[in-house]
Design an enzyme around this catalytic site. Sequence first.
Site, PDB file in Angstrom:
ATOM      1  N   ARG A  35     -87.650 -37.852  35.808  1.00 56.63           N
ATOM      2  CA  ARG A  35     -87.249 -37.951  37.218  1.00 56.63           C
ATOM      3  C   ARG A  35     -86.176 -36.907  37.506  1.00 56.63           C
ATOM      4  NH1 ARG A  35     -87.583 -43.278  35.549  1.00 56.63           N
ATOM      5  NH2 ARG A  35     -89.142 -44.520  36.599  1.00 56.63           N
ATOM      6  N   ARG A  44     -70.796 -31.148  42.715  1.00 53.59           N
ATOM      7  CA  ARG A  44     -71.503 -32.319  43.237  1.00 53.59           C
ATOM      8  C   ARG A  44     -70.508 -33.215  44.006  1.00 53.59           C
ATOM      9  NH1 ARG A  44     -75.272 -34.701  38.662  1.00 53.59           N
ATOM     10  NH2 ARG A  44     -76.182 -35.702  40.515  1.00 53.59           N
ATOM     11  N   TYR A  97     -81.783 -32.295  36.607  1.00 58.14           N
ATOM     12  CA  TYR A  97     -81.632 -32.520  35.172  1.00 58.14           C
ATOM     13  C   TYR A  97     -82.703 -31.854  34.306  1.00 58.14           C
ATOM     14  CZ  TYR A  97     -78.329 -36.012  36.848  1.00 58.14           C
ATOM     15  OH  TYR A  97     -77.277 -36.627  37.474  1.00 58.14           O
ATOM     16  N   ASN A 151     -72.090 -37.176  26.212  1.00 53.66           N
ATOM     17  CA  ASN A 151     -72.370 -37.187  27.645  1.00 53.66           C
ATOM     18  C   ASN A 151     -72.365 -38.651  28.066  1.00 53.66           C
ATOM     19  OD1 ASN A 151     -73.222 -37.003  30.262  1.00 53.66           O
ATOM     20  ND2 ASN A 151     -74.929 -35.615  29.852  1.00 53.66           N
ATOM     21  N   PRO A 167     -75.738 -43.819  30.097  1.00 52.37           N
ATOM     22  CA  PRO A 167     -76.776 -44.461  30.894  1.00 52.37           C
ATOM     23  C   PRO A 167     -77.677 -43.501  31.653  1.00 52.37           C
ATOM     24  CG  PRO A 167     -74.605 -44.807  31.860  1.00 52.37           C
ATOM     25  CD  PRO A 167     -74.388 -44.233  30.494  1.00 52.37           C
ATOM     26  N   ASN A 168     -78.938 -43.845  31.627  1.00 53.04           N
ATOM     27  CA  ASN A 168     -80.014 -43.180  32.372  1.00 53.04           C
ATOM     28  C   ASN A 168     -80.439 -41.843  31.783  1.00 53.04           C
ATOM     29  OD1 ASN A 168     -80.384 -45.200  34.386  1.00 53.04           O
ATOM     30  ND2 ASN A 168     -78.439 -44.546  35.293  1.00 53.04           N
ATOM     31  N   ALA A 228     -72.705 -41.517  33.986  1.00 50.71           N
ATOM     32  CA  ALA A 228     -71.913 -42.081  35.092  1.00 50.71           C
ATOM     33  C   ALA A 228     -70.622 -42.746  34.603  1.00 50.71           C
ATOM     34  CB  ALA A 228     -72.759 -43.067  35.885  1.00 50.71           C
ATOM     35  N   GLU A 267     -66.852 -33.297  25.375  1.00 49.09           N
ATOM     36  CA  GLU A 267     -67.543 -33.859  26.549  1.00 49.09           C
ATOM     37  C   GLU A 267     -68.533 -32.833  27.091  1.00 49.09           C
ATOM     38  OE1 GLU A 267     -64.799 -34.737  29.712  1.00 49.09           O
ATOM     39  OE2 GLU A 267     -66.380 -35.280  31.130  1.00 49.09           O
ATOM     40  N   HIS A 309     -71.773 -32.138  30.097  1.00 50.68           N
ATOM     41  CA  HIS A 309     -72.598 -32.556  31.232  1.00 50.68           C
ATOM     42  C   HIS A 309     -73.666 -31.508  31.470  1.00 50.68           C
ATOM     43  CE1 HIS A 309     -70.017 -35.887  32.091  1.00 50.68           C
ATOM     44  NE2 HIS A 309     -68.987 -35.071  31.917  1.00 50.68           N
TER      45      HIS A 309
HETATM   46  O1  CA2 Z   1     -74.702 -33.849  34.552  1.00 48.19           O
HETATM   47  C1  CA2 Z   1     -74.580 -34.747  33.703  1.00 48.19           C
HETATM   48  O2  CA2 Z   1     -74.870 -34.596  32.527  1.00 48.19           O
HETATM   49  C2  CA2 Z   1     -74.124 -36.142  34.152  1.00 48.19           C
HETATM   50  O3  CA2 Z   1     -73.361 -36.706  33.094  1.00 48.19           O
HETATM   51  C3  CA2 Z   1     -75.386 -36.956  34.387  1.00 48.19           C
HETATM   52  C4  CA2 Z   1     -75.103 -38.341  34.947  1.00 48.19           C
HETATM   53  C5  CA2 Z   1     -74.185 -38.267  36.158  1.00 48.19           C
HETATM   54  O4  CA2 Z   1     -73.841 -39.574  36.592  1.00 48.19           O
HETATM   55  C6  CA2 Z   1     -72.925 -37.480  35.872  1.00 48.19           C
HETATM   56  O5  CA2 Z   1     -72.166 -37.414  37.050  1.00 48.19           O
HETATM   57  C7  CA2 Z   1     -73.256 -36.084  35.388  1.00 48.19           C
HETATM   58  C8  CA2 Z   1     -76.391 -39.033  35.362  1.00 48.19           C
HETATM   59  C9  CA2 Z   1     -77.399 -39.166  34.273  1.00 48.19           C
HETATM   60  C10 CA2 Z   1     -78.672 -39.655  34.861  1.00 48.19           C
HETATM   61  O6  CA2 Z   1     -79.730 -38.973  34.249  1.00 48.19           O
HETATM   62  C11 CA2 Z   1     -80.934 -38.985  34.875  1.00 48.19           C
HETATM   63  C12 CA2 Z   1     -81.907 -38.202  34.296  1.00 48.19           C
HETATM   64  C13 CA2 Z   1     -83.143 -38.132  34.859  1.00 48.19           C
HETATM   65  C14 CA2 Z   1     -83.415 -38.859  35.987  1.00 48.19           C
HETATM   66  C15 CA2 Z   1     -82.454 -39.642  36.560  1.00 48.19           C
HETATM   67  C16 CA2 Z   1     -81.207 -39.713  36.002  1.00 48.19           C
END
Ligand code: CA2
Length: 138
Positions: free
Chosen positions: A17, A104, A22, A71, A9-10, A74, A95, A97
Amino acid sequence: MKLLVLNGPNLNLLGTREPGIYGSQTFEDYFKELKLKFSDLTLSYQQSNHEGELVTALQQADGVYDGVVLNAAAYTHTSVAIGDVIKAVGVPVVEVHISNTFAREAFRHNSYISPNAKGVILGFGLQSYDLAIQSFVK
Ligand code: CA2
């Protein structure tokens, strides 16, 4: 070798963003670079914002792909279902990230994926995916 890159997700928001965490590149653009770099491999890419769709993608990857670069975003920190399916299927999962989740918030320190993954690569930005693909290439 056939590998599936599976994003949760996301991650479809990458490049639009939160560039401080990221980065500023979309995943689609980065994936094009991966396909060029690993042109001797067959790389596929899927993304879903839905937990059940990720579970189904992992079930369907079994017997089709030689490995999955996952990946789960969340869901990494919440999903017993994704942890269970990785344990159930035979396809090896690495896996990844983008961020260093251990640097974090505490809730990001737990992963339901890691105990059932072949390995874990985190904290190298989008390069984490490149390193994960390399890990499948002997
Ligand atoms: O660091 C990573 O790859 C995470 O898997 C990213 C997740 C986060 O919940 C994990 O703890 C670590 C969040 C992905 C959200 O991606 C976004 C990308 C751009 C803008 C907003 C969110």
